[in-house]
Motif scaffolding. Sequence first.
Motif, PDB file in Angstrom:
ATOM      1  N   GLY A 194     -33.650  50.059  83.373  1.00 12.09           N
ATOM      2  CA  GLY A 194     -33.944  49.063  84.396  1.00 12.09           C
ATOM      3  C   GLY A 194     -34.501  47.789  83.794  1.00 12.09           C
ATOM      4  O   GLY A 194     -35.548  47.806  83.151  1.00 12.09           O
ATOM      5  N   ILE A 195     -33.821  46.681  83.998  1.00 13.90           N
ATOM      6  CA  ILE A 195     -34.281  45.395  83.467  1.00 13.90           C
ATOM      7  C   ILE A 195     -34.668  44.531  84.656  1.00 13.90           C
ATOM      8  O   ILE A 195     -33.891  43.732  85.170  1.00 13.90           O
ATOM      9  N   GLY A 196     -35.893  44.753  85.117  1.00 16.34           N
ATOM     10  CA  GLY A 196     -36.433  44.005  86.252  1.00 16.34           C
ATOM     11  C   GLY A 196     -37.845  43.579  85.951  1.00 16.34           C
ATOM     12  O   GLY A 196     -38.189  43.283  84.807  1.00 16.34           O
ATOM     13  N   GLY A 197     -38.696  43.577  86.972  1.00 17.81           N
ATOM     14  CA  GLY A 197     -40.069  43.153  86.791  1.00 17.81           C
ATOM     15  C   GLY A 197     -40.808  43.954  85.743  1.00 17.81           C
ATOM     16  O   GLY A 197     -41.469  43.394  84.856  1.00 17.81           O
ATOM     17  N   LEU A 198     -40.702  45.285  85.814  1.00 13.70           N
ATOM     18  CA  LEU A 198     -41.341  46.139  84.801  1.00 13.70           C
ATOM     19  C   LEU A 198     -40.523  46.192  83.521  1.00 13.70           C
ATOM     20  O   LEU A 198     -41.063  46.088  82.419  1.00 13.70           O
ATOM     21  N   GLY A 199     -39.230  46.374  83.664  1.00 15.06           N
ATOM     22  CA  GLY A 199     -38.382  46.581  82.499  1.00 15.06           C
ATOM     23  C   GLY A 199     -38.391  45.417  81.529  1.00 15.06           C
ATOM     24  O   GLY A 199     -38.401  45.606  80.305  1.00 15.06           O
ATOM     25  N   HIS A 200     -38.404  44.190  82.049  1.00 16.14           N
ATOM     26  CA  HIS A 200     -38.367  43.034  81.140  1.00 16.14           C
ATOM     27  C   HIS A 200     -39.685  42.921  80.373  1.00 16.14           C
ATOM     28  O   HIS A 200     -39.709  42.390  79.261  1.00 16.14           O
ATOM     29  N   MET A 201     -40.780  43.460  80.943  1.00 17.00           N
ATOM     30  CA  MET A 201     -42.044  43.496  80.203  1.00 17.00           C
ATOM     31  C   MET A 201     -42.021  44.610  79.165  1.00 17.00           C
ATOM     32  O   MET A 201     -42.474  44.424  78.026  1.00 17.00           O
ATOM     33  N   ALA A 202     -41.485  45.777  79.518  1.00 18.51           N
ATOM     34  CA  ALA A 202     -41.429  46.897  78.575  1.00 18.51           C
ATOM     35  C   ALA A 202     -40.638  46.529  77.325  1.00 18.51           C
ATOM     36  O   ALA A 202     -41.015  46.886  76.198  1.00 18.51           O
ATOM     37  N   VAL A 254     -38.035  57.232  76.338  1.00 19.21           N
ATOM     38  CA  VAL A 254     -37.287  56.492  77.350  1.00 19.21           C
ATOM     39  C   VAL A 254     -38.253  56.173  78.487  1.00 19.21           C
ATOM     40  O   VAL A 254     -38.905  57.069  79.030  1.00 19.21           O
ATOM     41  N   VAL A 255     -38.358  54.908  78.819  1.00 18.39           N
ATOM     42  CA  VAL A 255     -39.230  54.459  79.896  1.00 18.39           C
ATOM     43  C   VAL A 255     -38.361  54.122  81.107  1.00 18.39           C
ATOM     44  O   VAL A 255     -37.486  53.255  81.021  1.00 18.39           O
ATOM     45  N   CYS A 256     -38.611  54.801  82.209  1.00 16.79           N
ATOM     46  CA  CYS A 256     -37.825  54.590  83.427  1.00 16.79           C
ATOM     47  C   CYS A 256     -38.597  53.668  84.360  1.00 16.79           C
ATOM     48  O   CYS A 256     -39.589  54.067  84.970  1.00 16.79           O
ATOM     49  N   THR A 257     -38.157  52.413  84.464  1.00 20.04           N
ATOM     50  CA  THR A 257     -38.877  51.427  85.263  1.00 20.04           C
ATOM     51  C   THR A 257     -38.281  51.215  86.644  1.00 20.04           C
ATOM     52  O   THR A 257     -38.945  50.678  87.533  1.00 20.04           O
ATOM     53  N   SER A 258     -37.041  51.597  86.832  1.00 16.68           N
ATOM     54  CA  SER A 258     -36.406  51.540  88.147  1.00 16.68           C
ATOM     55  C   SER A 258     -35.262  52.533  88.132  1.00 16.68           C
ATOM     56  O   SER A 258     -34.772  52.912  87.063  1.00 16.68           O
ATOM     57  N   PRO A 349     -34.853  37.975  91.707  1.00 16.50           N
ATOM     58  CA  PRO A 349     -35.723  37.329  90.712  1.00 16.50           C
ATOM     59  C   PRO A 349     -35.352  37.643  89.270  1.00 16.50           C
ATOM     60  O   PRO A 349     -34.892  38.730  88.954  1.00 16.50           O
ATOM     61  N   ARG A 350     -35.569  36.642  88.425  1.00 14.16           N
ATOM     62  CA  ARG A 350     -35.490  36.810  86.978  1.00 14.16           C
ATOM     63  C   ARG A 350     -36.829  36.350  86.402  1.00 14.16           C
ATOM     64  O   ARG A 350     -37.000  35.222  86.060  1.00 14.16           O
ATOM     65  N   TYR A 351     -37.847  37.228  86.246  1.00 18.16           N
ATOM     66  CA  TYR A 351     -37.773  38.623  86.652  1.00 18.16           C
ATOM     67  C   TYR A 351     -38.950  38.985  87.555  1.00 18.16           C
ATOM     68  O   TYR A 351     -39.118  40.115  87.940  1.00 18.16           O
ATOM     69  N   ARG A 352     -39.790  38.000  87.856  1.00 17.40           N
ATOM     70  CA  ARG A 352     -40.928  38.229  88.732  1.00 17.40           C
ATOM     71  C   ARG A 352     -41.152  36.997  89.589  1.00 17.40           C
ATOM     72  O   ARG A 352     -41.239  35.878  89.084  1.00 17.40           O
ATOM     73  N   VAL A 353     -41.258  37.202  90.896  1.00 17.71           N
ATOM     74  CA  VAL A 353     -41.671  36.128  91.783  1.00 17.71           C
ATOM     75  C   VAL A 353     -43.191  36.023  91.740  1.00 17.71           C
ATOM     76  O   VAL A 353     -43.895  37.028  91.873  1.00 17.71           O
ATOM     77  N   VAL A 354     -43.685  34.819  91.523  1.00 17.66           N
ATOM     78  CA  VAL A 354     -45.126  34.559  91.590  1.00 17.66           C
ATOM     79  C   VAL A 354     -45.359  33.523  92.677  1.00 17.66           C
ATOM     80  O   VAL A 354     -44.837  32.407  92.613  1.00 17.66           O
TER      81      VAL A 354
END
Length: 363
Positions: A194-202, A254-258, A349-354
């Motif tokens: 998952g490459i989203g809010g969590l994944g892009h940070m991981a 393996v980190v599962c973020t989504s 979002p790419r990758y977090r709405v603030v």
Amino acid sequence: MSAPQYTPCEDKSATFTGWASTGTATLKPWSYHPRPLGPKDVEIEITHGGCCGSDIHTITSGWGELTLGPVITGHEIIGKIAAAGPESGHQVGDVVGAGGLIDSCGHCIECERHQEQLCAQKTFVFNDTFKDGRGGLSYGGFADRIRANGDFVYKVPSNISPAEAAPLFCAGLTTYAPLRDHGAGPDKTLGVIGIGGLGHMAIQWAAAMKCKEVVAISTSDRKRDEAFKLGATKFINSKNPEEFKAALMSMDIVVCTSIDKNADWGELLSLVANGGKFIMLAMPESLMVIPPAALLFRQVSIVGSLIGGRNTTAEMLDFASKHNVRPWIEKMPMSDANAAIKHMMEGGPRYRVVMETEAGAKM
């Protein structure tokens, strides 16, 4: 479901206003009286608030019925100290952040181990009750102000902008803690589902921790180029049979973020090397169906991780500051909170709405 019992605790001289849900994705302005400012408490004038998937699950009642009345979500909170109790450890004017955890008992075995997020008497930042004997309910950061225990409020490093700092308090902490705790480093191949809010940070943490390989795993090629920019060394389109087959049993962690609601858990576990770990950060609204043989015959472990304690939060901020780890953000005005939530729910979002308040726009 019956509503939890709690004792009201309100400072009628103060009124805070935020964007509240009563169980649907449509937020409405709603005001409340916060708890009186205690000797260890701070009042934060909020400038920025990140939008997380947990907020969506909560406001839509995906994780359960809302039983405490209107809920103001938001747990990636940045702002300036507007008032500080004498024992808070903070000064008026400090730029600070707060996350999903705003109180714990401070003396149980979990707190003594610096795992305050596991304390039985903890208080989450929204949709929760305080257990410190004073009473009251917690309301989150989609608002103009918040009061919290100063022990769970952290000064933002000066080289991190307030808007970029906000997602560190959930997306950042939630991914940093398990990588650190489970040995991510030069001898490990680490995969991120998952490459989203969590994944892009991981991906960024793993690259900064100098993992041997950082493998980004997604269900399409849309984010392939961005994954490499974030620090991935390999990319797997999980819908591409050849790419997936080539990656079987190749990752130590393996980190599962989504996760897709129709995920094949046995298939995903097949990516983990013998003796490796599959770390769950996503919390699906449906049950996981795990084939026991996928664990037993290869000694694979499934572990969970919940945000992080106070020490880990401070360590994460310091690491982000020193290693230039920053979330990719899109700023939107908090006055347009419903548009921000809609954007999140559409996966845009790419990758977090603030979200930025009027006070934040003046910084």
